[in-house]
Design an enzyme around this catalytic site. Sequence first.
Site, PDB file in Angstrom:
ATOM      1  N   ASP A 283      -3.547 -18.183   0.571  1.00 15.26           N
ATOM      2  CA  ASP A 283      -4.244 -18.944  -0.413  1.00 15.26           C
ATOM      3  C   ASP A 283      -5.103 -19.999   0.701  1.00 15.26           C
ATOM      4  O   ASP A 283      -6.456 -20.169   0.650  1.00 15.26           O
ATOM      5  CB  ASP A 283      -3.766 -19.468  -1.422  1.00 15.26           C
ATOM      6  CG  ASP A 283      -2.455 -20.419  -1.258  1.00 15.26           C
ATOM      7  OD1 ASP A 283      -1.887 -20.304  -0.435  1.00 15.26           O
ATOM      8  OD2 ASP A 283      -2.162 -20.663  -2.352  1.00 15.26           O
TER       9      ASP A 283
ATOM     10  N   ASP B 228     -12.548  -8.843   4.273  1.00 12.72           N
ATOM     11  CA  ASP B 228     -13.887  -8.614   3.229  1.00 12.72           C
ATOM     12  C   ASP B 228     -14.401 -10.099   3.408  1.00 12.72           C
ATOM     13  O   ASP B 228     -15.744 -10.194   3.346  1.00 12.72           O
ATOM     14  CB  ASP B 228     -13.612  -8.250   2.083  1.00 12.72           C
ATOM     15  CG  ASP B 228     -13.825  -6.679   1.836  1.00 12.72           C
ATOM     16  OD1 ASP B 228     -14.051  -5.740   2.959  1.00 12.72           O
ATOM     17  OD2 ASP B 228     -14.275  -6.127   0.756  1.00 12.72           O
TER      18      ASP B 228
ATOM     19  N   TYR C   8       0.726  -1.121  -0.066  1.00  4.86           N
ATOM     20  CA  TYR C   8       0.061   0.103  -0.009  1.00  4.86           C
ATOM     21  C   TYR C   8       0.749   1.252  -0.085  1.00  4.86           C
ATOM     22  O   TYR C   8       0.263   2.227  -0.365  1.00  4.86           O
ATOM     23  CB  TYR C   8      -0.817  -0.010   1.227  1.00  4.86           C
ATOM     24  CG  TYR C   8      -2.102  -0.663   0.963  1.00  4.86           C
ATOM     25  CD1 TYR C   8      -2.385  -1.978   0.766  1.00  4.86           C
ATOM     26  CD2 TYR C   8      -3.238   0.128   1.071  1.00  4.86           C
ATOM     27  CE1 TYR C   8      -3.580  -2.627   0.631  1.00  4.86           C
ATOM     28  CE2 TYR C   8      -4.666  -0.455   1.092  1.00  4.86           C
ATOM     29  CZ  TYR C   8      -4.641  -1.757   0.731  1.00  4.86           C
ATOM     30  OH  TYR C   8      -5.886  -2.382   0.722  1.00  4.86           O
TER      31      TYR C   8
ATOM     32  N   ASP D 223      -6.519  -6.897   4.163  1.00  4.78           N
ATOM     33  CA  ASP D 223      -7.613  -6.291   3.252  1.00  4.78           C
ATOM     34  C   ASP D 223      -8.617  -6.999   2.679  1.00  4.78           C
ATOM     35  O   ASP D 223      -9.920  -7.171   2.965  1.00  4.78           O
ATOM     36  CB  ASP D 223      -6.974  -5.357   2.145  1.00  4.78           C
ATOM     37  CG  ASP D 223      -8.097  -4.410   1.273  1.00  4.78           C
ATOM     38  OD1 ASP D 223      -9.234  -4.081   2.133  1.00  4.78           O
ATOM     39  OD2 ASP D 223      -8.216  -4.471   0.348  1.00  4.78           O
TER      40      ASP D 223
ATOM     41  N   LYS E  35       2.803 -15.358   2.682  1.00  4.85           N
ATOM     42  CA  LYS E  35       2.821 -16.098   1.367  1.00  4.85           C
ATOM     43  C   LYS E  35       4.570 -16.512   1.149  1.00  4.85           C
ATOM     44  O   LYS E  35       5.256 -15.783   0.230  1.00  4.85           O
ATOM     45  CB  LYS E  35       2.538 -15.161   0.051  1.00  4.85           C
ATOM     46  CG  LYS E  35       2.554 -16.064  -1.250  1.00  4.85           C
ATOM     47  CD  LYS E  35       1.263 -16.947  -1.372  1.00  4.85           C
ATOM     48  CE  LYS E  35       1.439 -17.797  -2.620  1.00  4.85           C
ATOM     49  NZ  LYS E  35       0.462 -18.682  -2.884  1.00  4.85           N
TER      50      LYS E  35
HETATM   51  C1  IPM Z   1     -10.593  -0.668   3.725  1.00  2.00           C
HETATM   52  C2  IPM Z   1     -10.759  -0.326   2.399  1.00  2.00           C
HETATM   53  C3  IPM Z   1      -9.506   0.501   2.176  1.00  2.00           C
HETATM   54  C4  IPM Z   1      -8.314  -0.373   2.143  1.00  2.00           C
HETATM   55  C5  IPM Z   1      -9.501   1.555   0.818  1.00  2.00           C
HETATM   56  C6  IPM Z   1     -10.782   2.092   0.692  1.00  2.00           C
HETATM   57  C7  IPM Z   1      -8.301   2.446   0.688  1.00  2.00           C
HETATM   58  O1  IPM Z   1     -10.849  -1.174   1.409  1.00  2.00           O
HETATM   59  O2  IPM Z   1     -10.431  -0.119   4.673  1.00  2.00           O
HETATM   60  O3  IPM Z   1     -10.441  -2.016   3.841  1.00  2.00           O
HETATM   61  O4  IPM Z   1      -8.030  -1.014   0.815  1.00  2.00           O
HETATM   62  O5  IPM Z   1      -7.767  -0.348   3.041  1.00  2.00           O
HETATM   63 MN    MN Z   2     -11.032  -3.208   2.163  1.00  2.00          MN
END
Ligand code: IPM
Ligand code: MN
Length: 354
Positions: A222, A250, A142, A246, A190
Amino acid sequence: MELNIAVLPGDGIGPEIIEQAVKVTDAVCTKFGHQIHYEYGLVGADAIDKTGNPYPEETHELCMRSDAVLFGAIGHPKYDNDPSAKIRPEQGLLAMRKKLGLYANIRPTSTFKSLVSRSPLKTELVDGADFVTIRELTGGIYFGEPRGKTEDGQKAFDTCIYTVEEIERIARLAFEYAQNRNKKLCAVDKANILATSRLWRSTIQDMASDYPDVELEFLYVDAAAMRIIQWPKGFDVIVTENLFGDILTDEASVITGSLGMSPSASIGIHTSVFEPIHGSYPQAAGKNIANPNGTILSAAMMFEYAFNLKEEAEAIKVAVDKSLAEGVVTEDIAEGGIKPGTTSEIGDWIASQI
Ligand code: IPM
Ligand code: MN
């Protein structure tokens, strides 16, 4: 106690979900006798429109002088569809994380009894799943330099960098977190491919003897992605680098039944930030339909992490649980003939329970 909160609603549904978290926070402060002051600041696409900067200096100063930051969401379709835009809302979030030194992002995955039937996973797999992902937030791909595109536009590159110091700092937090939970830590990397991952692995291995009570395991990312849907109950605390964290969080959030339910805390050197893990959901902006619970539960994390006010945090969690049990929910989680409520109705209801 006197609490000074910076409120950064941001983009899309940000303002409407933040409004609910503020309502609920107010209710908690009234009930427990705290004095609270809010100061609002600009961030994201909204800040670009008004100042040209997605994280203006004024907003940073506001965050620095506050005790905690409540954050809504960031992102706007006009940038998503324009990869050539030089200034992007997401840069605001990254700048905030970097400048506040928020190296640890704590993302709990917990299931709610009344939502397990909505999970894409079978109930017996997901019912009772309860783990926390500690995502490194200010390093890795990042932020690594160099990054960019060659002049002829034919090649682009990003750089992933980690130092031992960065790894130790996040791993220490994760080991301690595990000590206070079920004493299992899974480090995700990884290491079969990436040099940075091998540094993660050796650094964490070297630290393990300081935490003999924690059972440590390593998983490739993975395999971890697979395990999260195959046997989520096997996890207690996961620690991982920025990009893997990240993606995995999700994934982890949807097994609970809705992305809209997941809160997070970002902590580190300066003021901590509390925000839902979902994005700005622009399709729903202004419609009063978005699920405010991820943000409301982020306010609960704020009481716990920024102020060590555990009873206050618990009061919010209990009220959210009750709203789910009684079917006071937004359309993303309403089912079985339940009439969905609006964003503000859910906020009102939860505040009134407190
Ligand atoms: C999160 C979001 C952010 C990230 C984006 C919006 C920059 O997806 O907080 O997980 O990738 O960290
Ligand atoms: Mn995110």
